[in-house]
Motif scaffolding. Sequence first.
Motif, PDB file in Angstrom:
ATOM      1  N   ASN A 232       0.850  -1.190   0.000  1.00 29.65           N
ATOM      2  CA  ASN A 232       0.000   0.000   0.000  1.00 29.65           C
ATOM      3  C   ASN A 232       0.879   1.230   0.000  1.00 29.65           C
ATOM      4  OD1 ASN A 232       0.386   0.620   3.084  1.00 29.65           O
ATOM      5  ND2 ASN A 232      -0.125  -1.551   2.915  1.00 29.65           N
ATOM      6  N   GLY A 233       0.234   2.373  -0.144  1.00 39.65           N
ATOM      7  CA  GLY A 233       1.030   3.588  -0.166  1.00 39.65           C
ATOM      8  C   GLY A 233       0.171   4.832  -0.078  1.00 39.65           C
ATOM      9  N   SER A 234       0.828   5.928   0.235  1.00 41.41           N
ATOM     10  CA  SER A 234       0.161   7.231   0.261  1.00 41.41           C
ATOM     11  C   SER A 234       0.918   8.156  -0.683  1.00 41.41           C
ATOM     12  CB  SER A 234       0.144   7.800   1.677  1.00 41.41           C
ATOM     13  OG  SER A 234      -0.653   6.982   2.501  1.00 41.41           O
ATOM     14  N   TYR A 235       0.252   8.566  -1.736  1.00 42.73           N
ATOM     15  CA  TYR A 235       0.872   9.398  -2.764  1.00 42.73           C
ATOM     16  C   TYR A 235       0.232  10.781  -2.756  1.00 42.73           C
ATOM     17  CZ  TYR A 235       2.809   5.111  -4.941  1.00 42.73           C
ATOM     18  OH  TYR A 235       3.484   3.951  -5.203  1.00 42.73           O
ATOM     19  N   ILE A 236       1.037  11.788  -2.996  1.00 45.18           N
ATOM     20  CA  ILE A 236       0.513  13.158  -3.046  1.00 45.18           C
ATOM     21  C   ILE A 236       1.086  13.878  -4.262  1.00 45.18           C
ATOM     22  CG2 ILE A 236       0.279  15.372  -1.846  1.00 45.18           C
ATOM     23  CD1 ILE A 236       0.587  13.896   0.789  1.00 45.18           C
TER      24      ILE A 236
ATOM     25  N   HIS B 293       9.854  15.403 -11.358  1.00 41.08           N
ATOM     26  CA  HIS B 293      10.821  14.880 -10.381  1.00 41.08           C
ATOM     27  C   HIS B 293      10.042  14.054  -9.362  1.00 41.08           C
ATOM     28  CE1 HIS B 293      14.116  14.653  -7.574  1.00 41.08           C
ATOM     29  NE2 HIS B 293      13.329  15.120  -6.643  1.00 41.08           N
ATOM     30  N   TRP B 294      10.515  12.852  -9.088  1.00 40.20           N
ATOM     31  CA  TRP B 294       9.798  11.997  -8.135  1.00 40.20           C
ATOM     32  C   TRP B 294      10.468  12.042  -6.772  1.00 40.20           C
ATOM     33  CZ3 TRP B 294       5.728  11.597 -10.751  1.00 40.20           C
ATOM     34  CH2 TRP B 294       5.696  11.198 -12.086  1.00 40.20           C
ATOM     35  N   GLU B 295       9.648  12.222  -5.746  1.00 40.32           N
ATOM     36  CA  GLU B 295      10.145  12.118  -4.370  1.00 40.32           C
ATOM     37  C   GLU B 295       9.619  10.807  -3.802  1.00 40.32           C
ATOM     38  OE1 GLU B 295       9.349  15.831  -2.072  1.00 40.32           O
ATOM     39  OE2 GLU B 295       8.687  16.618  -3.993  1.00 40.32           O
ATOM     40  N   THR B 296      10.472  10.049  -3.131  1.00 38.17           N
ATOM     41  CA  THR B 296      10.014   8.770  -2.590  1.00 38.17           C
ATOM     42  C   THR B 296      10.437   8.607  -1.135  1.00 38.17           C
ATOM     43  OG1 THR B 296      12.022   7.641  -3.329  1.00 38.17           O
ATOM     44  CG2 THR B 296      10.174   7.620  -4.835  1.00 38.17           C
ATOM     45  N   ALA B 297       9.649   7.806  -0.440  1.00 44.18           N
ATOM     46  CA  ALA B 297       9.971   7.440   0.941  1.00 44.18           C
ATOM     47  C   ALA B 297       9.241   6.131   1.214  1.00 44.18           C
ATOM     48  CB  ALA B 297       9.507   8.526   1.912  1.00 44.18           C
ATOM     49  N   ASN B 298       9.483   5.545   2.371  1.00 41.32           N
ATOM     50  CA  ASN B 298       8.744   4.316   2.645  1.00 41.32           C
ATOM     51  C   ASN B 298       8.501   4.083   4.123  1.00 41.32           C
ATOM     52  OD1 ASN B 298      11.373   3.467   3.381  1.00 41.32           O
ATOM     53  ND2 ASN B 298      10.892   1.356   2.839  1.00 41.32           N
ATOM     54  N   THR B 299       7.543   3.214   4.398  1.00 43.40           N
ATOM     55  CA  THR B 299       7.351   2.635   5.721  1.00 43.40           C
ATOM     56  C   THR B 299       7.421   1.125   5.529  1.00 43.40           C
ATOM     57  OG1 THR B 299       4.952   2.644   5.434  1.00 43.40           O
ATOM     58  CG2 THR B 299       5.907   4.521   6.597  1.00 43.40           C
TER      59      THR B 299
ATOM     60  N   ALA C 167       5.773   9.819  -3.330  1.00 41.39           N
ATOM     61  CA  ALA C 167       5.242   8.464  -3.144  1.00 41.39           C
ATOM     62  C   ALA C 167       5.840   7.879  -1.873  1.00 41.39           C
ATOM     63  CB  ALA C 167       5.614   7.596  -4.341  1.00 41.39           C
ATOM     64  N   VAL C 168       4.980   7.599  -0.905  1.00 38.69           N
ATOM     65  CA  VAL C 168       5.426   6.858   0.278  1.00 38.69           C
ATOM     66  C   VAL C 168       4.826   5.461   0.163  1.00 38.69           C
ATOM     67  CG1 VAL C 168       5.488   6.730   2.785  1.00 38.69           C
ATOM     68  CG2 VAL C 168       5.493   8.969   1.660  1.00 38.69           C
ATOM     69  N   ASP C 169       5.676   4.487  -0.039  1.00 36.54           N
ATOM     70  CA  ASP C 169       5.222   3.116  -0.264  1.00 36.54           C
ATOM     71  C   ASP C 169       5.482   2.249   0.958  1.00 36.54           C
ATOM     72  OD1 ASP C 169       5.658   3.854  -3.391  1.00 36.54           O
ATOM     73  OD2 ASP C 169       4.303   2.140  -3.144  1.00 36.54           O
ATOM     74  N   ASP C 170       4.605   1.277   1.146  1.00 35.50           N
ATOM     75  CA  ASP C 170       4.852   0.245   2.137  1.00 35.50           C
ATOM     76  C   ASP C 170       4.711  -1.097   1.436  1.00 35.50           C
ATOM     77  OD1 ASP C 170       4.959  -1.562   4.234  1.00 35.50           O
ATOM     78  OD2 ASP C 170       4.004  -0.169   5.641  1.00 35.50           O
TER      79      ASP C 170
END
Lengths: 787, 259
Positions: free
Chosen positions: A636-640, A718-724, A659-662
Amino acid sequence: MATTTDDLPARHSLGKSMKRKEDPRFIRGKGRYLDDIVLPHMLYLALVHSPYPHARIKSIDKSKALALPGVKAVITGEDLDAAKLEWLPTFHGYDKQMVLAFGKALYQYQEVAGVVATSREIASDGAELVEVEYEPLDPLVTPFQAREDKIILRDDRESKTNHIYHWEVGDKAKAEGELDGSAVRIKERILSPRCHPAPLEPCGVLADMNKATGRLTVYMTSQAPHVHRTAFSLVTGIPEDKIHVISPDVGGGFGNKVPVYPGYVVATVASVIIGVPVKWVESRTENLTTTGFARDYHMDVEIGATKEGKVTALKVSTVADHGAFDAAADPRKYPAGMFGIVTGSYDFPTAFAEVDAYFTNKAPGGIAYRCSFRVTEASFAIERGMDILARKLDMDPVELRRRNFIKKEQFPYPSPLGFVYDSGDYEATTQKALDIIGYDELRKEQAEKRKSGELMGIGVSTFTEIVGAGPGKHFDILGIKMFDSAEIRIHPTGSGIVRAGTRHQGQGHETTWAQIVAEELGLDPQELLVEEGDTDTAPYGLGTYASRSTPVAGGALALAARRIREKGKKIAAHLLEASENDVEWKDYKFNLKGVPGKSVTMKEVAFAAYTNPPPDSEPGLEATYYYDPPNLTFPNGSYIAVVDVDRETGAVIVRRFLAVDDCGVVINPMIVEGQIHGGLTEGFAMAFMQEIAFDESGNNLNTNFTEYLVPTALETPHWETANTVTPSPHHPIGAKGVGESPNVGSPQAFVNAVMDALAPLGITHIDMPLTREKVWRAIRDAEAKVS
Amino acid sequence: MFPAPFDYYRAHSVDDAVQALARFGDDARILAGGQSLIPAMRFRLARPSVLVDINAIDELAYVRESDGHLAVGAGTRDFALETAPLIAQRYLLLADTSALVADPVVRQMGTVVGSLCHNDPAGDWPVTALAARAQVSIRTPGGATRTVAIDDFVVDSYTTAVGTGEMAVEVRFPTPGTRTSGSYQKIERKVGDFAAEKLLAGAKPSKDLIRAAMREAEKIADPSPDNRGSVEYKKAMAGVLVGRAIAGALERLGVGGLK
């Protein structure tokens, strides 16, 4: 508990951004793709295509083509029918598919004949000389026309209707009752338009029938070589041991290289008849017009809610355009794939979804583009629907989502449409996204801009994916359970070879599979060779698509490695002159319990396995595992997205995208990030520029790369990414799969952002792709209404 | 996609090329950058019997300023303009256009004169040459050179004043005066796309004048509908872009506040 990758304890090789082992050969042009393979006496196939979307074939005259020097054969549907090779089974078995148009051509560019010649150029010249007489028929361009059954497309089917199937899940009466009783209710027709994955390397085959050995070697651009071997055997009657499928380096698949295409069959038939190798590599136009398209779902989305914004019910009714054949590679029990994921990340008390699929005069497919199983459509429907509901409630779209998230303590969560979600912490993942993007500040900026009439928008998508097909009890292809497999052989010096039933097309398996095995065995991932794609050597597997490699084959790899460890423990005990019970695997080596410093490494164990095995034991160190996962996984993820819209031209600038993906435990963060960048770029393309559209006569309007747009680095944001990290509780290493997530999760973030920008004008929804003209038209019409 | 069979001739001078055209007849085509011709051949939309390749004629690759104009040879590639300091300083319109043609890869090969001769209505150079009042030099089969004003050079879509056996060898752009400016605006679906709409201008400043020009542009624009947009959209965008082009050009002259 959600953590970041950085918080995890130090690992031996998992979770490390190891450089891709396959890249040196790709970067230096030393990959070996299908078209690089040249065999002696090889012939080339070119195909003749129907210019009409719907036409009776009155005659085919081969004579001029056959008279061209260098042309060896011309093959038609009639020839294939005589050889009983005209019809192919579709993967789920609900339909069959023509190889070459026979009697009628059912879509524009459908394959009508094949010309085999001594060179590619002569084959193309010969294809031009095949004279086909057509009687054009009225076409069915939309599923809504098809639904009327005034024209019946498929003469070959017993039931005289264009309706292919009705599939439903959930409690219809209850869902409708709840909707009727809801304080607030929205309904919107949302289209997920027909688009195409367009891998850079098109599809192709090189069939090589050796009449002396009786063995057919088929090199093909295949995401699922083992399934293709079985399919070839079932269709041709050639015993499976006499068929050798090799999928060489594959330049992108995205689901497009799962099906069996007519060119494969015609080239194979030609090779079997002529007895020399025959190659067919499609052109870009052939790829875009005939091979597996994606989406084409017309969805009526209804959501009910309380005034406080608690959702009460969901109903989604879909009309699906499947083209001329129902060639979707869906599992038998799921003709609409995993569309039941349409309740998304939200705790709906009740829900109902139904899909009615129709034949039209368009190419078959409906499976591809980084999501084989209709999750993209479902996710788009619910995420757009939630935004429309938020607007109606006059509530912040993030706030509405938070009020309805499935809470982390609710996992494993049984959804109203029948899935059991494994794990997630939607609140934490979303909070992280809000913090990084500076959500509150952006809302303040937007409020300021709105005062001066500037159109700025913020769009969110808090999606849940469903991947890892799958439990064999629910999912099969051609009846074969959707397990996957791994085989590991450790050599005497502690290096080894790892084989799997999957087939990567750029996903990085040669690196990540080595990392998984190295992690389990304490070996060096650089010294573990990974091999896939050759059915003579790799264990049987169902292939790479639908983000299933890590959830399924990844599990098989870890469990096969643990089998090696079990045997290794016996050998270690022998070397340590101890009882097996006194040996434990810790810190990536075998330790004698209670005696610090007394240990042996896997490398030492490997050497002993061949030089000094325990008495009465089997020498060698290898293991195989066929893994049938207990459940699917739910990344799952939370994208803005943050956009600015040009009022005058309708142009949209994507200012930021986060994009913050898990995806659970991460094997290689660099590869995951690369996957996310690629998928977001595809989502961006779908949102703004990609569609396979047809005119009223059924002519395909997007047949090459000047009309079907693939973004390059020049226009990609430009893509910003992070994750949990919320590990999957049932997966052997807690991983979930990630390939599809960015494609599934991002289109709605872009669209929601544009609709948010247009909110002051009262614009609720525009179907993708959000071209400048569509946005401009919506703005102009809205302004006309106001003035 | 594979082209229909064709013969290939590499010319080593302009005379050599013109003689080859005479020898091979009507179906011979000149190959310069090949960025339009080769794709058309691969789709078999173009089927020249012979390609006369002028890429080896070094003397055609030049950008020279003299006598009040900028001369660009038929071998000059787009990137040569894009990267020339002279263009960036004095020929702002050409600088705009040279940076907006297709994508950087295409600009490495594509030529200015080739684009003019192809004369695709969605091409970037024909419209720029029209606005800049350019002239094109054409070598005739007899070896003479005639010079044609751009208005006469551009006959219709894909049709120019270059006759059978002739070869365009140079385009000349007048050197702008100190009170002249230009700006090239383009709407494209992605970088590298053909232009959906583009226009440019050079005129006297006022918001009313710009609005009038925008309305006029909308009125006189006569676009074709395609995947890039409907007639209605393209006409509207003709107006918007004319407005932006004028405002942009004026800004370069130090007249701001008109956007």
